[in-house]
Design an enzyme around this catalytic site. Structure first.
Site, PDB file in Angstrom:
ATOM      1  N   ASP A 149      41.881  43.775  46.349  1.00 11.75           N
ATOM      2  CA  ASP A 149      40.592  43.986  45.701  1.00 11.75           C
ATOM      3  C   ASP A 149      39.604  42.888  46.074  1.00 11.75           C
ATOM      4  O   ASP A 149      39.901  41.697  45.947  1.00 11.75           O
ATOM      5  CB  ASP A 149      40.802  43.996  44.180  1.00 11.75           C
ATOM      6  CG  ASP A 149      39.499  44.035  43.418  1.00 11.75           C
ATOM      7  OD1 ASP A 149      38.851  45.092  43.417  1.00 11.75           O
ATOM      8  OD2 ASP A 149      39.113  43.006  42.815  1.00 11.75           O
TER       9      ASP A 149
ATOM     10  N   TYR B 131      32.240  37.575  45.831  1.00 17.60           N
ATOM     11  CA  TYR B 131      33.318  36.590  45.667  1.00 17.60           C
ATOM     12  C   TYR B 131      33.171  35.457  46.675  1.00 17.60           C
ATOM     13  O   TYR B 131      33.147  35.687  47.894  1.00 17.60           O
ATOM     14  CB  TYR B 131      34.692  37.240  45.819  1.00 17.60           C
ATOM     15  CG  TYR B 131      35.087  38.157  44.675  1.00 17.60           C
ATOM     16  CD1 TYR B 131      34.466  38.078  43.423  1.00 17.60           C
ATOM     17  CD2 TYR B 131      36.080  39.108  44.831  1.00 17.60           C
ATOM     18  CE1 TYR B 131      34.828  38.911  42.385  1.00 17.60           C
ATOM     19  CE2 TYR B 131      36.452  39.953  43.794  1.00 17.60           C
ATOM     20  CZ  TYR B 131      35.821  39.847  42.575  1.00 17.60           C
ATOM     21  OH  TYR B 131      36.189  40.684  41.543  1.00 17.60           O
TER      22      TYR B 131
ATOM     23  N   HIS C  10      30.079  47.386  40.601  1.00 15.90           N
ATOM     24  CA  HIS C  10      30.640  46.227  39.913  1.00 15.90           C
ATOM     25  C   HIS C  10      30.248  46.131  38.435  1.00 15.90           C
ATOM     26  O   HIS C  10      31.065  45.768  37.589  1.00 15.90           O
ATOM     27  CB  HIS C  10      30.207  44.950  40.647  1.00 15.90           C
ATOM     28  CG  HIS C  10      31.153  43.816  40.500  1.00 15.90           C
ATOM     29  ND1 HIS C  10      31.226  42.782  41.404  1.00 15.90           N
ATOM     30  CD2 HIS C  10      32.079  43.527  39.557  1.00 15.90           C
ATOM     31  CE1 HIS C  10      32.147  41.924  41.020  1.00 15.90           C
ATOM     32  NE2 HIS C  10      32.672  42.350  39.903  1.00 15.90           N
ATOM     33  N   ARG C  11      28.999  46.412  38.126  1.00  8.31           N
ATOM     34  CA  ARG C  11      28.511  46.340  36.748  1.00  8.31           C
ATOM     35  C   ARG C  11      27.469  47.429  36.521  1.00  8.31           C
ATOM     36  O   ARG C  11      26.747  47.802  37.447  1.00  8.31           O
ATOM     37  CB  ARG C  11      27.864  44.984  36.460  1.00  8.31           C
ATOM     38  CG  ARG C  11      28.834  43.819  36.332  1.00  8.31           C
ATOM     39  CD  ARG C  11      29.332  43.685  34.918  1.00  8.31           C
ATOM     40  NE  ARG C  11      30.251  42.549  34.769  1.00  8.31           N
ATOM     41  CZ  ARG C  11      30.875  42.265  33.636  1.00  8.31           C
ATOM     42  NH1 ARG C  11      30.673  43.012  32.566  1.00  8.31           N
ATOM     43  NH2 ARG C  11      31.701  41.242  33.573  1.00  8.31           N
TER      44      ARG C  11
ATOM     45  N   SER D 249      33.372  49.593  37.671  1.00  5.27           N
ATOM     46  CA  SER D 249      33.964  48.438  37.014  1.00  5.27           C
ATOM     47  C   SER D 249      33.125  48.111  35.789  1.00  5.27           C
ATOM     48  O   SER D 249      31.895  48.176  35.835  1.00  5.27           O
ATOM     49  CB  SER D 249      33.990  47.243  37.983  1.00  5.27           C
ATOM     50  OG  SER D 249      34.589  46.106  37.389  1.00  5.27           O
TER      51      SER D 249
ATOM     52  N   GLN E 205      37.600  49.433  36.576  1.00  5.52           N
ATOM     53  CA  GLN E 205      38.224  48.116  36.460  1.00  5.52           C
ATOM     54  C   GLN E 205      37.612  47.396  35.259  1.00  5.52           C
ATOM     55  O   GLN E 205      36.404  47.174  35.193  1.00  5.52           O
ATOM     56  CB  GLN E 205      38.001  47.311  37.745  1.00  5.52           C
ATOM     57  CG  GLN E 205      38.850  46.060  37.837  1.00  5.52           C
ATOM     58  CD  GLN E 205      38.711  45.338  39.167  1.00  5.52           C
ATOM     59  OE1 GLN E 205      38.175  44.243  39.241  1.00  5.52           O
ATOM     60  NE2 GLN E 205      39.204  45.971  40.231  1.00  5.52           N
TER      61      GLN E 205
ATOM     62  N   LEU F 252      46.430  38.355  34.067  1.00  2.00           N
ATOM     63  CA  LEU F 252      47.313  37.221  33.775  1.00  2.00           C
ATOM     64  C   LEU F 252      46.745  36.300  32.695  1.00  2.00           C
ATOM     65  O   LEU F 252      47.338  35.271  32.388  1.00  2.00           O
ATOM     66  CB  LEU F 252      47.587  36.424  35.051  1.00  2.00           C
ATOM     67  CG  LEU F 252      48.587  37.055  36.026  1.00  2.00           C
ATOM     68  CD1 LEU F 252      48.583  36.318  37.354  1.00  2.00           C
ATOM     69  CD2 LEU F 252      49.998  37.058  35.436  1.00  2.00           C
TER      70      LEU F 252
ATOM     71  N   GLY G 224      44.512  37.684  39.578  1.00  2.00           N
ATOM     72  CA  GLY G 224      43.396  36.824  39.939  1.00  2.00           C
ATOM     73  C   GLY G 224      43.802  35.494  40.520  1.00  2.00           C
ATOM     74  O   GLY G 224      42.946  34.698  40.905  1.00  2.00           O
ATOM     75  N   THR G 225      45.105  35.238  40.598  1.00  2.00           N
ATOM     76  CA  THR G 225      45.582  33.965  41.136  1.00  2.00           C
ATOM     77  C   THR G 225      45.766  34.042  42.645  1.00  2.00           C
ATOM     78  O   THR G 225      46.130  35.094  43.180  1.00  2.00           O
ATOM     79  CB  THR G 225      46.913  33.554  40.485  1.00  2.00           C
ATOM     80  OG1 THR G 225      47.354  32.299  41.031  1.00  2.00           O
ATOM     81  CG2 THR G 225      47.996  34.607  40.722  1.00  2.00           C
TER      82      THR G 225
END
Length: 317
Positions: free
Chosen positions: A48, A53, A124-125, A154, A176, A224, A279-280
């Protein structure tokens, strides 16, 4: 290779060396290779992205990985997101789902990733100034050109999805949303119906159920919970976080897995077939997540509710 991560998605927001505006460095590409290796080892095949980002460097770093590993692109699925304009000098940050912006950002993402297409594009939004016809036009243009396979969203509610769906010829692919053991408003919006505490819940009621009914994939960002239950430094030090972390640790020991697998297994145990987004970018934590499917299959109803109550810090009403 473990196939336990088939329902997991690797979130690439941590690639590219952070959110500074400096150039992409060799160390960033090396770290991206290591993260991708860990994801593949855990059985993950979905990656993703978003145009924002690391100011585009996350996609650029991943693009370098693809360029340096012939054949990898054919083994994985890519999705990216657009629709957020980051603030720049003299311009505030904003949401933009105009046809022109979607087309431009999709092309920019493809260029950075070094690929001719992505399997899924997400808005995204929600953009208050968006017209659903424009979004549909942009998507169809990209799809007909073979650049995008599916359209998703998302951070949208059921009503917003209905509004967008009215202009689309096919069902939205995914939504999402922030969903985790820590951020459980997606559960509480349902169980607190006709309860005074419902006023405190910001998650849009009925969204999970709408996605289930319409066959829209639910993807959980923040799955997480920023590591607060799995030993991340500075987290779970007091209160309900500490109690939940202790229970996660005890269950992990009992089931012979890492704490990350318990946290993700809790999400996977829900019948909505939620797909957690990791997300890690820490290879160890990514690999540890690959046990989540096995954990979900062995997690009892009592264990599931016990984790939820511990994280809430109070009994269910």
């Amino acid at each position: 290779m473990d196939d336990g991560g088939a329902r997991l998605i690797f979130g690439c927001m941590g690639l590219g060396g952070g959110w500074g505006t400096g150039p992409l460095e060799a160390a960033h590409v090396k770290a991206a290779h290591e993260a991708v290796d860990a994801a593949l080892e855990a059985g993950i095949r979905d990656f993703d992205h978003a145009d924002i980002y690391a100011h585009g460097k996350a996609e650029a770093a991943f693009g370098r990985v693809l360029a340096e590993r012939p054949g990898l692109r054919d083994r994985i699925r890519l999705q990216t997101k657009c629709g957020i304009r980051l603030p720049v000098p003299d311009k505030v940050g904003q949401y933009d789902s105009s046809r022109e912006w979607i087309l431009a950002q999709a092309e920019a993402s493809l260029d950075r990733l070094g690929t001719e297409h992505v399997e899924t594009l997400l808005i995204h939004r929600p953009d208050p100034l968006a017209r659903q016809e424009e979004i549909a036009e942009a998507f169809l243009q990209l799809k007909e050109a073979g650049k995008v396979g599916r359209l998703g969203v998302s951070n949208m509610s059921a009503q917003q999805m209905r509004w967008l769906q009215s202009a689309l010829p096919e069902t939205l692919a995914a939504n999402q949303l922030e969903m985790s053991l820590h951020r459980s408003g997606w559960l509480e919006s349902s169980v607190l119906v006709n309860h005074d505490d419902a006023a405190e819940i910001g998650f849009p009621h009925g969204t999970v159920e709408y996605c289930q009914a319409e066959g829209i994939e639910l993807q959980a960002w923040g799955a997480l919970a920023q590591g607060r239950y799995s030993g991340a430094p500075g987290t779970a030090e007091t209160g309900s976080d500490a109690a939940a972390a202790a229970l996660v640790a005890a269950l992990a020991e009992d089931k012979g897995c890492a704490p990350e697998a318990i946290v993700l297994g809790w999400l996977l145990r829900h019948p909505a077939r939620i797909r957690p987004v990791l997300g890690t970018s820490n290879p160890g934590r990514i690999k540890a997540s690959g046990e989540a499917k096995r954990v979900a299959e062995s997690m009892s109803r009592h264990e599931w509710y016990s984790l939820w109550v511990a994280a809430r810090g109070r009994a269910l009403p």
